[in-house]
Design an enzyme around this catalytic site. Structure first.
Site, mmCIF file in Angstrom:
data_model
loop_
_atom_site.group_PDB
_atom_site.id
_atom_site.type_symbol
_atom_site.label_atom_id
_atom_site.label_comp_id
_atom_site.label_asym_id
_atom_site.label_seq_id
_atom_site.Cartn_x
_atom_site.Cartn_y
_atom_site.Cartn_z
ATOM 1 C CG LEU A 93 -1.992 -1.082 1.307
ATOM 2 C CD1 LEU A 93 -2.813 -0.935 2.573
ATOM 3 C CD2 LEU A 93 -2.894 -1.081 0.079
ATOM 4 C CE1 TYR A 128 8.680 -19.266 14.459
ATOM 5 C CE2 TYR A 128 9.958 -21.288 14.486
ATOM 6 C CZ TYR A 128 9.776 -19.985 14.040
ATOM 7 O OH TYR A 128 10.679 -19.409 13.191
#
Ligand SMILES: Cc1cc2nc3c(=O)[nH]c(=O)nc-3n(C[C@H](O)[C@H](O)[C@H](O)COP(=O)(O)OP(=O)(O)OC[C@H]3O[C@@H](n4cnc5c(N)ncnc54)[C@H](O)[C@@H]3O)c2cc1C
Lengths: 600, 677
Positions: A310, A515
């Site tokens: 963006l 994780y």
């Protein structure tokens, strides 16, 4: 470089001499992880060392690795011949430069440093996924940036963005290049000129406000520089992702990073007070620096996680905290992973979390023992485990037990109470304290583990990590399911030597973060990148089926785009695209992250 | 996928060892199905977990609020329910039972044959997800053998879903419970506390248990020795933790048990004919112990390759739909339920395919055909010759018969079945016929028509023999349908397929077929029929070919089923459009009994009287929307769609031109029927 640079600064911005030089390759591996001088090396046939003195295990014998690698991956380090990798690429490696002389001519007028050298472009063409590193080592990228440019301030960025917008040139912001989502990569089919906007030279500390405990930083500052400079002044942000030596403030925001000590200091979104993002339609920012606003949807959250698609994050106001008076490690062993998770859940319920609380599963616990630098007489790593088992924790099954590592940061009194609370409570779950050293080693290891992939890659063992977040009640089953799927899929693919382990790395009121590490030997099985891609995809599908998220902190990038739509809903995708079209109508931030260009 | 047909007789080991006791007291460190945490979950742990589960706790709170009964009291109720349901595990009991069983097996059995290699493979793969043993259920022997086999191969004795009928047997309930059985109430009731508790118990065992779980997908013991249509209740409960991602996968192991001689053969024959099943009592059990003095030949157990639920459902299943609400607030979705039938039928098909054919199955097939439809009785040589012949044909259709020497096997099986088959003085084979006297019978307990003692005496041996034919019928049903259709006239493939679909739908409950309109099964059957020279193609039309002997055998064998169906259709045609089930069954049986008795007109096989087939016919008609089933006051009733019925009947009648029962068909109304009884 690198040492504190504040002596000559009185009033005004602090110029930070970064540890990381502009020519990154002088300090950092161009085709692997971390510092050039830090790596696992084999000496005298089969002895493994970790080189350099940057980490506590540096220059010590690691006698258990040899046997472990043989056992787990069937690699004999004493006879195996390390793979030969690509040389540092020169101009011949990437003959195409997709930029007109006119454009280059115009850029040169900006008085902003830039380069079209292949080495500079290649180094900024990627992040740290297996696929990217493997490509660096063994082949070439289908597309790399054409120009690298180094703005030094917000105004430079504004100029560059406007220029690129006018000339329909693509910009890919580049911070520390540590992304593990494919985010920094160039879309292979991009026909326009691609500029890599390297923020590293835009890394000043613009001001500190000790009254309000905030500081304003330029987005290119990397974690270790930021912390080092703040420490001198008695402060910290407390944001410490495992990549913090090399990852940048802008990168953290762009990926919604999460630091190890978020329990005390918060995640990046909690730390962020104000942010400027330069877009083709102007700079997105707010009018004040208030701690919280009720003023429509919070656009900070549009910037957070935007993954370079963006605009460019330039200046950031972050919370800072006085340095903690006391920092202490700790560890607890549990008879099983399930018990450990139960304990963690209870801790979260009571909101008793110290700065960090992590739980390694049994495999990871064993792995940690493997990395024990010991001038020991144990011939075999397992002996070490057995010894540990017999002497310290009788009654625990060495193939089931788990270790939890803790980090406390507060004043002494608080740390003491926190410790006592946890160590008392753990007994209810069959656990007991296992000392500070074990805890400290655990945290050190997370930094070192990143290096081990480079050793494996030389011997046809590839490795990768992936993470997720999920509600508490799904954690144990999610882990079990993922391990099952990976084992199944390995069997299907003909992979016989593999490893899949995990740790619970963060806790929240409503859930936790898991994780995973995955590694396998791909000798005689096929293209490791393709195989790994398949494994990771299957694992992610299983995660999503088991109640987990697409990512807790690594982000979507290109790797996990497939799940973006189903995660945020169709309306959500539409909303993102509307924002994208509004801020970047020509799609010059053509990173191809989150949603494919084809859809834009 | 070819099936490896190598079997070891593990009873041989027991025979040879000097002390069975030593074996039975071997160190017990079995392979478990699904490793859990650091300690193995105990039976009590599971009960506690169920009680404390959010599901049960929420429910109790609700009930308590509604009824003002204190929660503790409700908790006691749940505890009682759990004690009624829950399995126990007493190694001592297992060992003692094992020893007794060994002694019994050694006296009454010649062998227990198992495909050991596959068993070992399954065992080696166990540990990472729930494993569900799904055996055929055609004898009580099944689950006893399953546990015995597990003990033999050091596999943890499964937790077995057992019906409450065992519970009533004094001592037996406890014994079974101690070896791992858990109990499920059978009767329809809507005691929501009971069912929620039961479901949660299964959920617990599957997701947090480490034992293999065993259940019978047909829901009950098959009396006909044929597969029954699957039931989805337990299957749904078992799969729920997988749908909810609480387990990584579930492995279903189809298992086929075949017996040279079934313990319950005569009981089954009676039950099939409608004589009410005596309640299982311990004394009944000890009576059946007497039978154990006899010889029961071999038992063959085939464990098939596991079916992974995950693989089977593949991308058709989206488990992430459960992500947004707490799991205990959710149920299995409608979409998920639609996935069950294909799995259930796959399991059933695999069971049927792996089942070992016994030589007596073949003997029965040949003998039945001879006794029913041929004029000359068979000698031993002729029997052997035909058995060899049919064995080869079965082999070509994928069946496997266990024998090393067929003559010897025939001798052996005739000895085993000397209560049913004997050689007369002329050296010809006949059925043993023992006069049956039913004595006082409570007519209310009859499910159908009161059959006379003579009919019973005549029928029971035929029905018993049929029980041994039934397990191999699935190899022939599709071929039979084709033959029956082509017997009317030659026709092209499209016409043939259309008629085939009609009959196959009608028979889909009698001969378990899933997706009866599936062309692949048709094509396979056509190929078989052509290669067996039963059918050939002439000018684009299929017609019957030269293999008349086989053709006759097949058509004869199935004829009894056609007769049952036809009789049912005839009766339904004549009954009022709303009618209770018993009236239908009684009328059909009555019609058939009369036809059977009138032997000069036509031979009607007594197996046509069996209520199983009649019930299957009714259920198929319900599937086809010819009937609509209702249940009131524990009585099944049907509403008949007369127009549809006529269609079906007319269509079916085309294949029944030989049959004369229609002439004698008349309805006895209910009052008349009861008066007569
Ligand atoms: C060994 C290792 C450990 C890690 N540990 C953690 C961890 O503990 N927690 C965690 O959250 N992550 C972790 N990561 C992932 C990674 O470090 C983070 O995603 C990090 O935030 C990326 O920052 P970067 O500066 O390296 O960004 P880059 O890799 O350079 O870029 C990432 C994305 O952000 C965009 N971007 C970068 N800077 C800007 C800017 N100024 N404006 C706009 N867009 C920008 C890029 O275009 C790209 O799309 C780890 C990675 C590795 C390799």
């Amino acid at each position: 470089m690198g040492e504190n640079s504040q002596k000559n600064q009185l009033n005004g911005p602090i110029i930070v001499n970064s540890v990381v030089p502009k020519n990154r390759q002088e300090l950092i591996k161009w085709n692997g992880w971390g510092y050039n001088d830090s790596k696992f090396v084999i000496k005298g046939g089969s002895e493994v060392y970790f080189s350099g003195r940057r980490y506590p295990i540096g220059e010590q014998r690691l006698p258990h690795i040899y046997g472990w690698v043989k056992d787990v991956f069937d690699v004999d380090l004493s006879t195996a011949v390390p793979k030969k990798f690509n040389d540092l690429p020169d101009e011949k490696a990437y003959p195409n430069l997709n930029v007109t002389p006119e454009i280059l001519e115009k850029i040169s007028h900006f008085n902003i440093s830039f380069s079209t050298k292949v080495i500079d472009r290649v180094i900024r063409a990627h992040g740290q996924t297996l696929h990217e590193i493997y490509t660096l080592q063994n082949s070439v990228f289908p597309r790399i940036p054409d120009v690298v440019i180094w703005p030094t301030c917000h105004e430079d960025v504004v100029k560059i963005v406007n220029f690129c917008h006018e000339n329909n040139i693509v910009i890919i912001p580049y911070g520390g290049g540590t992304a593990v989502s494919g985010a920094p990569e160039c879309p292979p089919d991009e026909q326009r000129t691609i500029v890599s906007l390297d923020t590293s030279q835009m890394n000043r500390i613009l001001w500190l406000d000790k009254e309000n405990l905030v500081g304003c930083f330029e987005s290119g500052i990397v974690g270790q520089d930021l912390e080092r400079e703040l420490k001198v002044l008695g402060f910290t942000t407390g944001h410490e992702p495992d990549s913090y030596e090399f990852s940048s403030l802008g990168g953290w925001i762009a990926t919604r990073a999460s630091g190890m000590k978020k329990n005390v200091y918060g995640n990046i979104e909690d730390l962020l007070v104000h942010v400027k993002m330069v877009t083709p339609r102007g700079t997105l920012e707010k009018s004040c620096q208030a701690p919280r606003l009720s003023c429509g949807p919070d656009f900070n959250h549009l910037v957070l996680g935007s993954e370079g698609s963006l605009g460019v994050i330039t200046e950031v106001v972050l919370k800072i905290r006085p340095l903690p008076k006391c920092q202490k490690y700790g560890s607890i062993v549990f008879p099983s992973f399930e018990k450990g998770v139960e304990f963690m859940r209870e801790v979260a319920k009571r909101r008793w979390q110290p700065a960090s609380i992590r739980l390694m599963d049994n495999d990871q616990f064993k792995f940690a023992l493997i990395l024990k630098p010991e001038s020991s007489y144990f011939a075999h790593a397992l002996d070490a485990i057995k010894k540990f088992y017999v002497t310290t924790i009788k009654g625990f099954d060495p193939n089931r037990m788990c270790v939890m590592t803790l980090l406390f940061e507060a004043d002494e009194k608080q740390v003491e109470t926190n410790e006592k609370n946890l160590y008392d409570l753990c007994k209810t779950f069959g656990g007991f304290p296992a000392g500070e050293t074990n805890g400290e080693r655990g945290y050190m290891l997370t930094f070192v583990i990143a290096y081990i992939r480079d050793l494996g890659l030389q011997f046809e063992v590839v490795a990768e990590s992936f993470e997720t977040s999920c509600p508490w009640d799904r954690a144990v089953t999610l882990v079990r399911n993922v391990k099952h799927v990976v084992a199944d899929e390995c069997r299907l693919l003909g992979i016989t030597r593999f490893l899949i382990n995990c740790r619970v790395t963060q806790t929240y009121d409503a859930g936790c973060v898991i994780y995973f590490y995955l590694a396998f030997n791909h000798r005689n099985v096929g293209d490791p990148v393709r195989l790994h891609g398949r494994l990771e995809t299957r694992a992610r599908e299983e995660i999503v089926s088991s109640g987990g998220s697409v990512s807790h902190h690594h982000g979507v990038g290109k790797l996990r785009r497939k799940w973006y739509g189903s995660t945020v809903s169709e309306a959500g995708v539409g909303l993102y695209m509307a924002a994208k079209r509004q801020l970047d109508p020509k799609n010059i931030f053509a990173t191809d992250n989150l949603v494919t260009q084809a859809k834009l | 996928m070819s099936i490896v047909r190598e079997y070891d007789n593990f009873l041989e080991l027991r025979k040879q060892e000097t002390s069975n006791f030593l074996w039975i007291s071997k160190k017990w460190n079995p392979q478990i199905a699904f490793k859990q945490g650091s300690t193995r979950p105990s039976p009590q742990y599971h009960k506690d977990a169920v009680l404390n589960s959010p599901k049960i706790q929420d429910l109790l709170e609700q009930i308590s609020l509604k009824t003002n009964v204190p929660k503790v009291e409700l908790e006691h109720q749940v505890k009682d329910i759990l004690d009624e349901i829950g399995y126990e595990k007493k190694l001592k009991v297992i060992r003692w039972l094992g020893l007794i069983l060994t002694k019994i097996c050694l006296t009454v059995l010649s062998g227990i044959y198992v495909n050991v290699e596959q068993v070992e493979q399954i065992k080696n793969q166990m540990g990472n997800c729930p494993v569900i043993f799904v055996p055929t259920h055609r004898s009580y022997g099944d689950f006893i053998m399953m546990s015995y086999l597990s003990f033999q191969y050091d596999i943890e004795i499964p937790a077995i879903a057992a019906g409450m009928d065992f519970f009533g047997m004094w001592g037996m309930g406890t014994l079974l419970r101690d070896t791992g059985a858990f109990f499920m109430r059978r009767s329809y009731n809507d005691d929501s506390l009971y069912w929620t508790t039961f479901k949660q118990y299964i959920y617990q065992l599957v997701s947090k248990g480490d034992l293999p779980i065993e259940f019978f997908i047909e829901g009950t013991r098959s009396r006909s020795n044929k597969s029954l249509t699957p039931k989805y209740g337990l299957l749904t409960m078992v799969l729920k933790p997988f749908f909810f991602s609480q387990v990584p996968d579930i492995q279903f192991v189809p298992i086929g048990f075949s017996y040279d001689r079934i313990l319950e053969e005569s009981l089954f024959a009676f039950e099939l004919l409608g004589v009410p099943k005596p309640k299982e009592t311990t004394s009944g059990f000890f009576k059946s112990m007497k039978i154990l003095k006899e010889n029961f030949g071999n038992i063959y157990i085939h464990m098939d390759k596991p079916i992974s639920a995950k693989e089977f459902f593949g991308s058709k299943l989206d488990r992430s739909v459960h992500n947004l609400t707490p799991l205990h607030k959710q149920e299995v979705t409608e979409d998920e339920k639609t996935l069950l039938p294909p799995l259930a039928y796959e399991i059933l098909n695999r069971q049927q395919k792996v089942l070992v054919t016994t030589v007596f199955n073949l003997v029965s097939l040949v003998l039945n055909n001879n006794l029913a439809y041929e004029t000359e009785l068979l000698s031993m040589e002729e029997l052997a010759c035909d058995v060899k012949w049919i064995r080869e044909i079965l082999r070509s259709l994928g069946g496997f018969t266990h024998t090393t020497n067929i003559e010897r096997s025939i001798d052996d099986c005739l000895k085993t079945h000397k209560n049913l088959v004997y050689l007369n003085r002329k050296g010809k084979l006949k059925l043993v016929r023992n006069p049956i006297s039913q004595g006082e019978i409570n007519h209310k307990k009859l499910k159908g028509h009161y059959l006379s003692d003579d009919t019973m005496t005549y029928s029971v041996p035929f029905v018993t023999l049929q029980i041994y034919i039934n397990p191999i019928l699935h190899y022939f049903i599709d071929i039979d349908i084709i033959l029956v259709i082509l017997d009317t006239r030659p026709m092209n493939e499209d016409e043939l397929f259309e008629s085939y679909c009609f009959l196959r739908c009608l028979f889909s409950r009698e001969f378990i077929t899933f997706a009866p309109k599936d062309k692949t099964a048709f094509n396979a059957a056509m190929n078989d029929a052509i290669s067996l020279n039963l059918v050939n193609l002439n000018n684009g039309k299929y017609q019957l070919a030269n293999n008349k002997k086989l053709g006759m055998l097949i058509v004869n064998t199935f004829y009894t089923f056609y007769v049952s169906f036809f009789a049912t259709l005839l009766i339904l045609e004549r009954l009022p459009s709303v009618v209770d089930e018993k009236s239908i069954l009684a009328n059909v049986q009555k019609l058939l009994e009369d036809a059977i008795v009138d032997k000069h007109k036509e031979f009607i096989h007594p197996y046509s009287l069996n209520l199983d087939t009649l019930a299957n016919c009714l259920n198929s008609l319900v599937d086809e929307k010819v009937l609509q089933k209702t249940r009131r006051d524990n009585v099944n009733a049907y509403e008949i769609n007369k127009i549809k019925l006529k269609d079906v009947k007319d269509n079916f009648a085309r294949y029944m031109t030989r049959c004369s029962i229609e002439e004698r068909c008349q309805i006895i109304n209910k009052i008349h029927l009861q008066n007569k009884l």
